[in-house]
Design an enzyme around this catalytic site. Sequence first.
Site, PDB file in Angstrom:
ATOM      1  N   ASP A 190     -10.512   7.243  -8.384  1.00 50.87           N
ATOM      2  CA  ASP A 190     -10.787   7.506  -9.708  1.00 50.87           C
ATOM      3  C   ASP A 190      -9.399   6.424 -10.017  1.00 50.87           C
ATOM      4  O   ASP A 190      -8.589   6.668 -10.981  1.00 50.87           O
ATOM      5  CB  ASP A 190      -9.812   8.562 -10.152  1.00 50.87           C
ATOM      6  CG  ASP A 190      -9.954   9.021 -11.855  1.00 50.87           C
ATOM      7  OD1 ASP A 190     -11.141   8.432 -12.313  1.00 50.87           O
ATOM      8  OD2 ASP A 190      -9.475   9.690 -11.973  1.00 50.87           O
ATOM      9  N   LYS A 192      -9.001   3.500 -12.597  1.00 54.67           N
ATOM     10  CA  LYS A 192      -9.253   3.421 -13.950  1.00 54.67           C
ATOM     11  C   LYS A 192      -8.013   2.802 -14.275  1.00 54.67           C
ATOM     12  O   LYS A 192      -6.383   3.596 -14.255  1.00 54.67           O
ATOM     13  CB  LYS A 192      -9.323   4.420 -14.518  1.00 54.67           C
ATOM     14  CG  LYS A 192      -8.734   5.238 -15.085  1.00 54.67           C
ATOM     15  CD  LYS A 192      -9.878   6.379 -15.417  1.00 54.67           C
ATOM     16  CE  LYS A 192      -9.197   8.072 -15.331  1.00 54.67           C
ATOM     17  NZ  LYS A 192     -10.462   8.833 -16.472  1.00 54.67           N
ATOM     18  N   ASN A 195      -4.617   5.048 -14.922  1.00 54.31           N
ATOM     19  CA  ASN A 195      -3.954   5.777 -13.865  1.00 54.31           C
ATOM     20  C   ASN A 195      -3.291   4.743 -13.222  1.00 54.31           C
ATOM     21  O   ASN A 195      -2.939   4.943 -11.999  1.00 54.31           O
ATOM     22  CB  ASN A 195      -4.997   6.277 -12.749  1.00 54.31           C
ATOM     23  CG  ASN A 195      -5.599   7.599 -13.566  1.00 54.31           C
ATOM     24  OD1 ASN A 195      -4.487   8.373 -14.220  1.00 54.31           O
ATOM     25  ND2 ASN A 195      -6.876   7.688 -13.177  1.00 54.31           N
TER      26      ASN A 195
END
Length: 244
Positions: A190, A192, A195
């Site tokens: 995840d 991106k 984050n």
Amino acid sequence: MNMCTLIHYYKTAIEHAIERNQRRQAFEQKLGTESSGERRNRELALFGKNESQFLRLRRTRLSLDDFNTVKVIGKGAFGEVRLVQKKDSGKIYAMKTLLKSEMYKKDQLAHVKAERDVLADANSPWVVSLYYSFQDPLYLYLIMEFLPGGDLMTMLIKWQIFTEDVTRFYIAECVLAIEAIHKLGFIHRDIKPDNILIDMRGHIKLSDFGLSTGFHKTHDSNYYRKLLEQDGDNKCKLGENLED
């Protein structure tokens, strides 16, 4: 202490001892090819110090009453992230609060366990540090390092366009951070700008490992489905596994 808790306690203690020995052996093997003499002794001493600190943190039993909430700094699918202050030390942390009923309902136990494990195992400058984890009947709490620089998405919104030098800098740091996660045996899944957090010196750290996996049995949703299908003696492992 009931029988289930007692069995889990000793089983976990044995597993932790085995893990410590494996970490020590792997670290010594790495040193055997990369350093010698005085540097080797310094590295071993630092490793021992870090292990001792980790064990002290693991033995610390905390609750929500040990922290004061400063403000809510984020909300997610299973809870929220708060800026908190530890009452006895005055230190500031980010507290991630996860609603357990939603984790069960949406079959996210394996992902939460993987997130907790990667944060606990990663002694890396590229990963947000996890200091404590505990739970109550409703929530699981992760007490993590607070990074005052915000995240990369906020920077992009503020500046709109990065210069080539800034772009190269952050891309290079992202590559190194992802490589560090892979070397730990995890996949983030995840990545991106939201984050990718920024520390006070402008360097990045990866956060939000809620979709990560480490290819361990407790990172597989089928493991928790089987526990839920079994009798009550085994169901008590669910909450304990998430905190350990």
